[in-house]
Motif scaffolding. Sequence first.
Motif: not given
Length: 86
Positions: A50-57, A64-74, A77-82
């Motif tokens: 997740r930290d690596a995803a944050r760097q790429l963001v 990073v998305t959750q239920r199709g919406e862009v979210v702040d990975v930091t 809470r719960g599952p996210v997608r990249i």
Amino acid sequence: MPPSSAADPRLVASIRALLAQRADGATICPSEAARQVGGDDWRDLMQPARDAARQLVDDGEVEVTQRGEVVDVTTARGPVRIRRAR
């Protein structure tokens, strides 16, 4: 914002490689990168993934998305997608 060197470069590279193998708009789970880098010990790499995803963001490469919406990975809470940034 943490320095770019804070993220594990193996996980950053894994996220990039996994997304490069997917169609535009397709997503990956951070666990896919963790599994690719960590093998049987992949669970210990979930937060680093997740930290690596944050760097790429921060670098503008992914979203990073959750239920199709862009979210702040930091703070998500719960599952996210990249996915690649649009």
